[in-house]
Enzyme design. Structure first.
Site, PDB file in Angstrom:
ATOM      1  N   LYS A  79       0.845  -1.201   0.000  1.00  0.00           N
ATOM      2  CA  LYS A  79       0.000   0.000   0.000  1.00  0.00           C
ATOM      3  C   LYS A  79       0.879   1.250   0.000  1.00  0.00           C
ATOM      4  O   LYS A  79       1.909   1.286   0.682  1.00  0.00           O
ATOM      5  CB  LYS A  79      -0.912  -0.028   1.235  1.00  0.00           C
ATOM      6  CG  LYS A  79      -1.991   1.049   1.256  1.00  0.00           C
ATOM      7  CD  LYS A  79      -2.908   0.908   2.482  1.00  0.00           C
ATOM      8  CE  LYS A  79      -4.014   1.959   2.466  1.00  0.00           C
ATOM      9  NZ  LYS A  79      -4.922   1.839   3.627  1.00  0.00           N
ATOM     10  N   SER A 161     -10.093   2.196   2.657  1.00  0.00           N
ATOM     11  CA  SER A 161      -9.124   2.878   1.830  1.00  0.00           C
ATOM     12  C   SER A 161      -8.158   1.948   1.109  1.00  0.00           C
ATOM     13  O   SER A 161      -7.550   2.351   0.127  1.00  0.00           O
ATOM     14  CB  SER A 161      -8.311   3.843   2.687  1.00  0.00           C
ATOM     15  OG  SER A 161      -7.486   3.134   3.604  1.00  0.00           O
ATOM     16  N   SER A 185     -10.627   0.052   6.930  1.00  0.00           N
ATOM     17  CA  SER A 185      -9.940   0.150   5.644  1.00  0.00           C
ATOM     18  C   SER A 185      -9.226  -1.115   5.174  1.00  0.00           C
ATOM     19  O   SER A 185      -8.742  -1.152   4.050  1.00  0.00           O
ATOM     20  CB  SER A 185      -8.922   1.294   5.677  1.00  0.00           C
ATOM     21  OG  SER A 185      -9.561   2.525   5.504  1.00  0.00           O
TER      22      SER A 185
END
Lengths: 494, 95
Positions: A79, A161, A185
């Site tokens: 990420k 997210s 998330s």
């Protein structure tokens, strides 16, 4: 063969390497080809093929020499929130334009130290603020799932997210991915893509080198295609780090072994407050199915009450923006990233932050600044932190009564369309996290595991919430659900 | 509670974010939506409840007061938009 290699789990890659059925170089090459073919999904914001190939060669030598490490030759997606030395790290924000850190986050250092390599950096909501991956400076990620088993052409969101992480794992664009979870998330995007995601106990995984959103809530964890893979990855990611002041100095158990423990003698709580108004029939049915799966495996199902559940989301939307407004004060055009000139230093700050932050990030900084400002602190922030104490107390009470884990739905719906919520109020988007946010507020471990498909042939997940530092029971329960429900993968259209 | 445009501009100034009049209006409406949503916390009886300071009972660790890191000004300033001789450059602050 190429497509088959990218479809293998981390456990299967490990076994295949050991048996010399294929090599890390072949696997990495297969993934690089898959990434090139999947640009439409927009899952990656930067790719690192040369590094992945070089690492694969080194892994090949180690495997040949019999010195393979736990994640030897496993290609991961990282990420964009994790600092990776010399590689694009921007939290999918314009304000970190061009930032390439001179240091490595503790988590990625651990993963690479255990033999994993990186295929690239994954798209996400800007600064991890969002539930659909539509707030990214790099544009939305597209869910590899489409309604009707791929017969619909409408693009769906992969959740957020960690939407790049969930989409990449579901579409076989990496064997596993790192992700982070401040209010859901990891779990909500995992649920939207039929993947497995665990947010460990607060303090399990070091926050050092992870771009901060809300420090008292942020926790990193893996998104993978199987429960076993999540256990393998988390074991490498977790552990004490003196560089994170809230890191827990507690031994990390063998999570993979825990997946085989079963449910005999376990008491699973079903909280009545998670039966929210207007919840789709399908979610209710899925929840009942999950209860039956755990019961069949020997668990005792117990009705419980967590009375302050409905206050978790409003309290979160005070605490998280407050912490974010403080954490994001560092983006001032001086030390890194974007700078937009002004007539003096203050207007340089104001112009830089106006140009560098997106709408949702500005909104949260503004809310956070307001609730912390003089005269409002007690009414908002202090009250929210007191409510947070009550939310945690609810959980402590049921755990003290002998509940080992709690089963709930993971999300109130399956994945929605890209752009579908653009006209909605921010609150409607925030409601995506209604089932997940309580675990962040109480610091508890929680996991999303796929349990079925809805009427649109889209994946739905259940959530398991555990006692502090008892991720093992979550892995055991999730394995039972996975064994009973099976795995779910999208039909390829890209 | 709700905010007016003047308050939005004051908060934007505190947050060091330049906003246009249009943006201030939009922010006003979304901030008021969020403030209305969090209003329900007033239903909760929090008398005598301690505010949470840490989800796990822990004391912040202490370390020895000694130098453990440093001498890397080039790395510290390596990502800055403008630097000179290991310093960050900003517009003139003091006349």
């Amino acid at each position: 063969m190429t497509a088959e290699l990218t479809g293998l789990s981390i456990a299967a890659l490990r076994d295949g390497y050991a048996a010399k059925s294929f090599s890390p170089v072949e696997v990495v090459d297969a993934y690089i080809a898959a990434l090139d073919a999947a640009r439409d999904l927009n899952a990656y914001v930067a790719t690192t093929p040369d590094r992945a190939r070089a690492d694969a060669k080194a892994s090949e030598a180690r495997i040949a020499a019999g010195t393979a490490r736990p994640l030897e030759g496993i290609p991961l997606g990282i990420k964009d929130l994790f600092a990776t030395e010399g590689v694009h790290t921007q939290a999918a924000s314009h304000i970190l334009d061009g930032f390439k850190p001179f240091y490595e986050s503790t988590i990625t250092a651990r993963l690479f130290g255990d033999g994993a390599t990186m295929l690239g950096k994954l798209n996400m909501d800007e600064f991890a603020m969002g539930s659909s991956n539509e707030t990214s400076f790099y544009g939305p990620v597209v869910n590899p799932w489409r309604a009707g088993g791929g017969s619909s052409n409408a693009a769906l969101v992969p959740g957020g997210s960690s939407g790049g992480s969930s989409a990449a794992v579901a579409a076989n664009l990496c064997a596993g991915a790192t992700a982070t979870d401040t209010g859901g998330s990891i779990r909500q995007p995992a649920a939207f893509t039929g993947t497995v995601g665990i947010k460990p106990t607060y303090g399990r995984c070091s926050r050092w080198g992870v771009v901060a959103f809300a420090s008292s809530l942020d926790q990193a964890g893996p998104i993978t295609r199987t429960v076993r893979d999540a256990a393998i990855m988390l074991r490498s990611m977790a552990g004490f780090d003196p560089k994170d002041s809230t890191s827990a100095d507690i031994a990390v158990p063998d999570y993979e072994a825990a997946t085989g423990r079963g449910m005999k003698g376990k008491r699973i709580g079903i909280p009545k407050e998670y039966r929210v108004d207007g919840m789709p029939e399908e979610i209710e049915a899925l929840w009942a199915k999950g209860r039956a799966m755990l019961q069949d495996a020997g668990a005792e199902i117990v009705d419980i009450s967590l009375p302050h559940t409905k206050y978790a989301l409003p309290a979160y939307y005070i605490v998280a923006p407050a912490e974010a407004s403080s954490n994001l004060a560092r983006y001032d055009g001086v030390r890194y990233g974007l700078r937009v000139p002004g007539r003096d230093v203050t207007s340089m700050y104001e112009n830089t932050r106006a140009a560098g932050f997106g709408t949702e990030v500005k909104r949260r900084i503004m809310i956070g600044t307001y609730v912390l400002s003089a005269g409002y602190y007690d009414a908002y922030y202090l009250r929210a932190q007191k409510v947070r104490t009550l939310i945690k107390r609810d959980f402590e009470t049921v755990f003290a009564d002998g509940i080992d884990a709690i089963l709930t739905p993971a999300t109130p719906s399956s994945a929605f369309g890209v752009g579908e919520m653009s006209k909605a109020s921010p609150i409607e988007m925030y409601l995506n996290d209604i089932f997940t946010v309580t675990a962040n507020m109480a610091g508890l471990p929680a996991m999303a595991v796929p349990a079925g498909l809805d009427g649109k042939q889209l994946p739905l997940s259940l959530q398991l919430i555990g006692r502090p530092f008892d991720e093992e029971t979550l892995f055991a329960a999730a394995q039972v659900i996975e064994d009973a429900a099976g795995s779910f993968s999208p039909t390829r259209w890209w | 509670m709700s905010v007016d445009t003047v308050t939005v501009k004051r908060v934007a100034r505190l947050a060091r974010i330049a906003v246009t009049d249009d943006e201030a209006e939009q922010l006003k409406s979304s901030l008021n939506g969020i403030l209305a949503f969090v209003e329900q916390l007033n239903e909760v009886d929090v008398d005598g409840v301690e505010p949470m300071t840490s989800v796990q009972p822990m004391r912040l660790r202490r370390r020895k007061d000694e130098v453990s890191d440093g001498f890397m000004a080039d790395k510290v300033t390596g990502n800055a938009p403008e630097t000179e001789d290991g310093f960050f450059l900003v517009p003139k602050v003091v006349e």
